[in-house]
Design an enzyme around this catalytic site. Structure first.
Site, PDB file in Angstrom:
ATOM      1  N   GLU A  23       0.866  -1.180   0.000  1.00 22.40           N
ATOM      2  CA  GLU A  23       0.000   0.000   0.000  1.00 22.40           C
ATOM      3  C   GLU A  23       0.896   1.221   0.000  1.00 22.40           C
ATOM      4  O   GLU A  23       1.933   1.232   0.648  1.00 22.40           O
ATOM      5  CB  GLU A  23      -0.919   0.049   1.239  1.00 22.40           C
ATOM      6  CG  GLU A  23      -2.174  -0.770   1.110  1.00 22.40           C
ATOM      7  CD  GLU A  23      -1.937  -2.257   1.319  1.00 22.40           C
ATOM      8  OE1 GLU A  23      -2.647  -3.054   0.691  1.00 22.40           O
ATOM      9  OE2 GLU A  23      -1.034  -2.625   2.093  1.00 22.40           O
TER      10      GLU A  23
ATOM     11  N   TYR B 293       7.836   2.329  -7.637  1.00 20.35           N
ATOM     12  CA  TYR B 293       7.165   1.033  -7.688  1.00 20.35           C
ATOM     13  C   TYR B 293       6.797   0.659  -9.121  1.00 20.35           C
ATOM     14  O   TYR B 293       6.973  -0.493  -9.539  1.00 20.35           O
ATOM     15  CB  TYR B 293       5.936   1.018  -6.783  1.00 20.35           C
ATOM     16  CG  TYR B 293       6.246   1.270  -5.325  1.00 20.35           C
ATOM     17  CD1 TYR B 293       7.415   0.799  -4.736  1.00 20.35           C
ATOM     18  CD2 TYR B 293       5.370   1.992  -4.528  1.00 20.35           C
ATOM     19  CE1 TYR B 293       7.695   1.036  -3.399  1.00 20.35           C
ATOM     20  CE2 TYR B 293       5.645   2.229  -3.185  1.00 20.35           C
ATOM     21  CZ  TYR B 293       6.812   1.746  -2.637  1.00 20.35           C
ATOM     22  OH  TYR B 293       7.096   1.976  -1.320  1.00 20.35           O
TER      23      TYR B 293
END
Length: 165
Positions: free
Chosen positions: A115, A127
């Protein structure tokens, strides 16, 4: 990312945990930072792997952790945290820590979940460069701020597709 020497990453140790709690309080003050006891419990859990990034003088400047879950033939990993001292951000420490976490997942042939705050553009970009995609949104995930989070996933076996600058 600027040209910087590779950041050495090592196993996080119990002696590192007070500094982790100090950085946690600084970085995540508005979202229930983990206390020292939380770090102690995380480091002790057999299914977790925690890593440290250090400055040239040995000072802890970042930490990261991942859990390895599920049966041996069907593993998945969950990133618990990646944090870097604000005075050391932008120097490759976060990438080095993420690479250490992803190496754990690759050894297990595991998908990786995490998350991230929807407003954390630098982390989201990192990411995405390493194979993660947004799988959904968790409304009011971070408390007490009420900030939303993206759930991101990197499929198992994604390492060969990563963008390494």
């Amino acid at each position: 990312m600027p040209d910087t020497p590779a950041t050495p990453v090592s196993a996080l140790t119990p002696a590192d945990l007070p500094r982790c709690a100090e950085l946690e309080a600084q970085l995540f003050a508005g979202d229930s930072p983990w206390p020292l006891a939380g770090f102690v419990a995380e480091l002790r859990a057999a299914h977790n792997r925690y890593f440290a990034a250090r400055a040239d003088d040995g000072t802890l400047v970042g930490y990261a952790g991942v859990s390895v879950l599920g049966p041996v033939d069907d593993r998945e990993c969950e990133v618990h945290t990646i944090a870097v001292d604000p005075t050391h951000q932008g120097r490759g420490h976060g990438r080095a820590l993420l690479d250490a976490l992803l190496a754990v997942a690759d050894r297990e042939n595991a998908a990786v979940y995490l998350e991230v705050r929807t407003d954390n553009a630098p982390a989201i970009a990192l990411y995405e460069r390493t194979g993660f995609t947004v799988a959904g949104t968790r409304r009011n995930y971070y408390q007490p701020s009420g900030a939303d989070a993206y759930t991101m996933v990197r499929p198992a076996g994604e390492s060969a597709k990563e963008d390494h600058p």
